[in-house]
Write a protein that holds these residues in place. Structure first.
Motif, PDB file in Angstrom:
ATOM      1  N   GLY A   1      18.294  79.790 -18.991  1.00  0.00           N
ATOM      2  CA  GLY A   1      17.673  79.367 -20.240  1.00  0.00           C
ATOM      3  C   GLY A   1      16.167  79.365 -20.045  1.00  0.00           C
ATOM      4  O   GLY A   1      15.671  78.809 -19.070  1.00  0.00           O
TER       5      GLY A   1
ATOM      6  N   HIS B   1      13.190  77.881 -21.790  1.00  0.00           N
ATOM      7  CA  HIS B   1      12.782  76.956 -22.842  1.00  0.00           C
ATOM      8  C   HIS B   1      11.312  77.210 -23.165  1.00  0.00           C
ATOM      9  O   HIS B   1      10.437  76.933 -22.361  1.00  0.00           O
ATOM     10  CB  HIS B   1      12.983  75.498 -22.402  1.00  0.00           C
ATOM     11  CG  HIS B   1      12.668  74.542 -23.505  1.00  0.00           C
ATOM     12  ND1 HIS B   1      11.406  74.078 -23.737  1.00  0.00           N
ATOM     13  CD2 HIS B   1      13.458  74.004 -24.457  1.00  0.00           C
ATOM     14  CE1 HIS B   1      11.425  73.278 -24.782  1.00  0.00           C
ATOM     15  NE2 HIS B   1      12.677  73.214 -25.236  1.00  0.00           N
TER      16      HIS B   1
ATOM     17  N   ILE C   1      18.452  68.699 -22.199  1.00  0.00           N
ATOM     18  CA  ILE C   1      19.406  69.377 -21.313  1.00  0.00           C
ATOM     19  C   ILE C   1      20.601  68.466 -21.036  1.00  0.00           C
ATOM     20  O   ILE C   1      21.754  68.907 -21.075  1.00  0.00           O
ATOM     21  CB  ILE C   1      18.709  69.809 -20.003  1.00  0.00           C
ATOM     22  CG1 ILE C   1      17.775  70.986 -20.271  1.00  0.00           C
ATOM     23  CG2 ILE C   1      19.717  70.146 -18.916  1.00  0.00           C
ATOM     24  CD1 ILE C   1      16.869  71.332 -19.097  1.00  0.00           C
TER      25      ILE C   1
ATOM     26  N   VAL D   1      17.199  76.208 -16.164  1.00  0.00           N
ATOM     27  CA  VAL D   1      16.318  76.300 -17.323  1.00  0.00           C
ATOM     28  C   VAL D   1      14.883  76.404 -16.807  1.00  0.00           C
ATOM     29  O   VAL D   1      14.420  75.551 -16.051  1.00  0.00           O
ATOM     30  CB  VAL D   1      16.464  75.084 -18.257  1.00  0.00           C
ATOM     31  CG1 VAL D   1      15.430  75.131 -19.389  1.00  0.00           C
ATOM     32  CG2 VAL D   1      17.882  75.011 -18.827  1.00  0.00           C
TER      33      VAL D   1
END
Length: 177
Positions: A95, A97, A114, A123
């Motif tokens: 991910g 972000h 999260i 992430v």
């Protein structure tokens, strides 16, 4: 009668435009470009720093998202399910972000999101849009599928086409190195 014809013409034009746009939203790429490396990452959450070079030989799903984007939140059940279902078969979900609003740059806020969403995969916090820019990305959410050789072979922007995306993940995992 004339106004009904005008209405029909407008509806037909809208339908054609929508169909064309929908086709462009999810696109397999033949001989796609090399995937850009993760760059300018402020913080890695749920993992140590990761490079795409380390992930060669794996299929990688890069998911650009931000925690207040409802469309991003709506895709998370699918992304989490793919991670769970295929991680032992060679899929790595990352991910990325990338904040839309200033408060989304706060690492504690991202950590809270999260945890709230039950995200267990890595992430990368891309507060300066460096990785976003490297991918020439313009959308939340955005999926980039990278094959075992490090090439971007599929993109999808927005919600939907989950079966198509999963089928592409399966096909990439089935490919020989």
């Amino acid at each position: 009668m004339l106004s009904q014809l005008k209405t029909l013409a407008i509806v037909a034009t809208f339908a054609a435009t929508t169909a064309t746009a929908a086709t462009a939203i999810a696109a397999p790429l033949k001989n796609g470009p090399p995937a850009p490396e993760f760059t300018g990452i402020t913080k890695w959450l749920n993992s140590e720093p990761i490079t795409l070079q380390q992930l060669r030989g794996k299929v990688v799903l890069v998911d650009f998202w931000t925690y207040t984007c409802i469309n991003c939140v709506n895709t998370l059940p699918y992304v989490k399910a793919w991670n769970q279902k295929y991680k032992d078969q060679g899929l790595t979900v990352i991910g990325v972000h990338t904040p839309e609003y200033p408060f989304e740059r706060n690492t504690d806020n991202v950590k809270t999101a999260i945890k709230r969403f039950g995200i267990s995969y890595p992430v990368a916090q891309d507060n300066q849009y460096a990785t976003w820019s490297a991918y020439n990305n313009q959308y939340w959410p955005a999926f980039y599928l990278i094959d075992k050789k490090g090439q971007i072979v599929y993109t999808h922007f927005g919600e939907g086409d989950y079966a198509q995306t999963e089928a592409k993940i399966q096909a990439l995992l089935a490919q020989k190195d």
